[in-house]
Design an enzyme around this catalytic site. Structure first.
Site, PDB file in Angstrom:
ATOM      1  N   HIS A 133       1.478  51.468 -14.678  1.00  0.00           N
ATOM      2  CA  HIS A 133       0.067  51.862 -14.711  1.00  0.00           C
ATOM      3  C   HIS A 133      -0.298  52.565 -13.408  1.00  0.00           C
ATOM      4  CE1 HIS A 133      -4.249  51.826 -15.349  1.00  0.00           C
ATOM      5  NE2 HIS A 133      -4.015  51.440 -16.598  1.00  0.00           N
ATOM      6  N   HIS A 134      -1.147  53.590 -13.560  1.00  0.00           N
ATOM      7  CA  HIS A 134      -1.515  54.401 -12.396  1.00  0.00           C
ATOM      8  C   HIS A 134      -2.310  53.602 -11.359  1.00  0.00           C
ATOM      9  CE1 HIS A 134      -1.651  58.028 -10.216  1.00  0.00           C
ATOM     10  NE2 HIS A 134      -1.819  58.867 -11.210  1.00  0.00           N
ATOM     11  N   CYS A 135      -2.900  52.479 -11.744  1.00  0.00           N
ATOM     12  CA  CYS A 135      -3.631  51.674 -10.763  1.00  0.00           C
ATOM     13  C   CYS A 135      -2.682  50.993  -9.783  1.00  0.00           C
ATOM     14  CB  CYS A 135      -4.521  50.642 -11.446  1.00  0.00           C
ATOM     15  SG  CYS A 135      -3.643  49.261 -12.207  1.00  0.00           S
ATOM     16  N   ASN A 300      -1.590  53.863  -4.311  1.00  0.00           N
ATOM     17  CA  ASN A 300      -2.110  55.204  -4.538  1.00  0.00           C
ATOM     18  C   ASN A 300      -2.655  55.770  -3.237  1.00  0.00           C
ATOM     19  OD1 ASN A 300      -2.142  55.883  -7.583  1.00  0.00           O
ATOM     20  ND2 ASN A 300      -2.906  53.779  -7.535  1.00  0.00           N
TER      21      ASN A 300
END
Length: 467
Positions: A133-135, A300
């Site tokens: 997941h991008h989180c 990120n």
């Protein structure tokens, strides 16, 4: 969790058709390992990363930021899965399986990752797909995970070569100097004020460019709502060819990649009966703000730029040089810094306000951005995983927020690899889009062999008569 991490969760929540996961596909030689060997290897190599055993825990009424907490019932067997491609097992079949896996959302009651073993490839090969997941991580962190899984551990990457950045001595901020000398006192005050003022102006200019780009309501043929089904395709080109292009035209690897994407989208618009315009391909270009000492951190760290790629230009060399000028302008005018300042400012607010801002932003219909193009530096040499040579590494970007296509570019060993995720209904010819990227690079490589002439204003002209 940071505001940026939360934004990826909120963007997924805002559209039931979106799965905001990123992927890295590795194709390996030989036969796949047994479940016992595979589970043991994944457990030993990934369990030292906290996010891979943690889940997201929301706070009551979202008055505080979500927290990462340990999953009490964690089992690596829940996350490592097997599947097989239909015969003949070629790239078309493989990419169909990849699209099917990537379009499915991850279960938020468990840690937000999966590892898929894909069998049935020809020539005694198999594949491993990491889905995250991008989180949890951006593209660079995901690529680093592949290196971490490899037998070599973390390896040298192309991180310093992608955007052509050259290492420079760190710039010291001008500081106010307290002195009894009145001349030096005045000069110090002026210098400090000018330094701070110029940076503020630069960031403000970048923020204005981003805002005006997002508010542009120019009709765009390739954007629109996203369905719940995906298509995926990939192509790769020789980094040696890209290097020759960079040398011939004094541009960066990223410029060449974006120019090839530009030419491919121009062809796609023409196939659809559209006339490519100057603002027809505004593109979200994530930019890493990750320092060298944070290369191994799983998180990120990105800002953004919003250039319009020149699909209205037919000549490939002029396309390339225009891309170069626009990217240099975006960097010079502070778009990257503006994005970072915005994220930092949002992080400093009370989380209740942050939540409202993020939810409003991801639910606001945007009419200006068509696609995503993200460049991820990969390993400089071929990896081995469980004793198997990794022959190809393919990046897989997500799509969301009205962007029906996303292109990820990853450098691996001798190749520059393009991975395209597309909405199933909107882009039925995604394979052609990928093939056109390869053809665009080949055409630029041919022109790089021709002599050039530089005009007094600095522009380059290709002399079409061969040497």
């Amino acid at each position: 969790m940071s505001a940026l991490d939360v934004a990826f969760l909120e963007a997924e929540d805002a559209d039931r058709n979106v799965s905001l996961v990123i992927g890295v596909l590795a194709i390996l030689e030989g036969s796949p390992p047994t479940d016992h060997v595979l589970l043991g290897s994944v457990y030993n190599r990934l369990m030292s990363i906290p996010r891979f055993t943690q889940i997201v825990e929301r706070q009551p009424l979202d008055l505080a930021a979500p927290q990462w907490v340990e999953a009490h019932d964690f089992s690596v067997a829940h996350h490592v899965r097997r599947t097989a491609v239909p015969q003949p097992g070629d790239d078309t079949a493989l990419f169909g399986v990849v699209a099917d896996i990537m379009e499915r959302r991850l279960d938020r009651s468990r840690p937000l990752w999966e590892c898929w073993i894909i069998e049935g490839l020809p020539s005694d090969r198999w594949a491993i797909l990491m889905k995250i997941h991008h989180c949890i991580a951006d593209g660079i962190a995901a690529a680093q995970l592949l290196s971490y899984l490899s037998d070599e551990g973390t390896v040298d990457s192309f991180s310093s070569d992608i955007d052509g950045a050259k290492p420079t001595a760190p710039q010291k901020n001008r500081r106010f100097e307290l002195t009894l000398n009145p001349v030096r006192l005045i000069r110090s005050a002026v210098d400090a004020t000018a330094s701070v003022g110029s940076e503020v102006i630069r960031v403000a200019e970048g923020a204005l460019q981003i805002a005006s780009g997002l508010l542009d309501s120019h009709p765009l043929p390739l954007r629109g709502p996203v369905t719940d089904l995906r298509r995926y395709a990939s192509t790769q080109v020789s980094l040696a060819d890209v290097g020759r292009i960079c040398h011939a035209y004094d541009v960066t690897i990223n410029d060449v990649a974006l120019a090839a994407i530009t030419d491919s989208f121009r062809a796609a618009m023409i196939r659809r009966g559209e006339r490519p315009g100057a603002r027809s391909l505004r593109t979200l270009v994530p930019v890493s703000v990750r320092s060298n000492d944070a290369a191994a951190q799983v998180d990120n760290r990105v800002s953004l730029m919003l250039p319009c790629l020149p699909v209205d230009i037919h000549d490939p060399v002029e396309q390339l040089l225009t891309v170069h000028r626009r990217m240099e302008n975006a960097k010079r005018t502070g778009q990257r810094q503006a994005g970072s300042v915005f994220v930092s400012a949002v992080n400093s607010l009370p989380f209740g306000i942050t939540t409202l801002l993020v939810r409003a932003a991801v639910r606001m219909p945007q009419q200006s951005v068509v696609t995503l193009a993200t460049n991820v530096p990969g390993p400089r040499q071929h990896l081995k995983l469980l004793g198997h040579r990794v022959v190809r590494v393919v990046p897989i970007p997500p799509i969301a927020l009205g962007l029906r296509t996303g292109v990820a570019i990853l450098s691996y060993a001798d190749d520059l690899v393009f991975g395209i995720t597309a909405d199933f209904d909107a882009i039925p010819d995604v394979e052609v889009l990928a093939d056109d990227i390869q053809r665009a690079v080949a055409r630029l490589a041919r022109t790089a062999e021709l002599p050039t002439r530089r005009a007094p204003d600095g522009t380059l002209t290709v002399v079409t008569t061969p040497r």
